[in-house]
Design an enzyme around this catalytic site. Sequence first.
Site, short mmCIF file in Angstrom:
data_model
loop_
_atom_site.label_atom_id
_atom_site.label_comp_id
_atom_site.label_asym_id
_atom_site.label_seq_id
_atom_site.Cartn_x
_atom_site.Cartn_y
_atom_site.Cartn_z
N ASP A 12 8.84 -0.54 -0.71
CA ASP A 12 7.57 0.58 -1.02
C ASP A 12 8.11 1.67 -0.49
O ASP A 12 8.74 2.25 0.15
CB ASP A 12 6.87 0.09 0.57
CG ASP A 12 5.10 -0.37 -0.03
OD1 ASP A 12 5.79 -1.75 -0.73
OD2 ASP A 12 4.49 -1.01 1.35
N ASP A 132 -4.09 -4.98 -9.47
CA ASP A 132 -3.27 -5.02 -7.94
C ASP A 132 -4.83 -5.29 -7.12
O ASP A 132 -4.63 -3.70 -7.52
CB ASP A 132 -2.45 -3.98 -8.20
CG ASP A 132 -2.62 -3.37 -6.87
OD1 ASP A 132 -2.82 -3.93 -5.75
OD2 ASP A 132 -1.34 -2.79 -6.56
#
Length: 240
Positions: A12, A132
Amino acid sequence: MTKKFTVFPAIDLRAGKIVRLAQGDPDRQTVYGDNPRQQAEVFKVAGAEWVHVINLSGAFNEDAAANLKALEGILNAGLKVEFGGGIRDRETLRIPLEMGVERIFLGTSAIKSPEFVDWGIATYGAERIAGDIGARDGMVMVKGWQESTPLNVLEVGKRLYEQGVRWCVLTDVKRDGVGTGVDISSAVELQTKTGLRVVGSGGVSTLEDVRRVKEAGLAGVIIGRALYEGKLSLEEALKI
């Protein structure tokens, strides 16, 4: 024939650094490193084929230039990359795909602009556009999981499948980054009732979590914080 199960280590990115958030909260951030390419190389040495990269800066409408530079480094490490976060128009979709990303995840834009999904599939092919879905208490969240919608997971999943999407990540926002185990039942329901291949995400902290996701018949699992904090080894997870 059993369908392949994939373990996706996660990177991330925020301001070019490797971070993890607790429950998607931008104010509950831990920084785990500032060399994303090196981290991707570590994952490759461990045996990973893929890496799951999230552009948190993009998801939060922050400047994402440093993350795109970091993405370039990750791609140079030689892993297949799937990428999402803040992809809300044609340009932010085109750039990572042209850089060499294999698959793009659409979250907010898939919910708010179904025609964008249609365009992405028509332009780049269904195998390169994925869904997602971040959910809290069964309801779909958008804008970096900061905003709730009146839609439930199955509604969104069915629509995505009808549009041609075949691959989807499902994250339980409450579990993400806090190591409480994956919400397998919701992921299995999404997969069996829609036809999507679903990757479980959020809450992995043990090898047993990985094993349970695989045995449930899901397409894969995403592992983030547990790898960075040494709670499980990627080599062992990949053996599963």
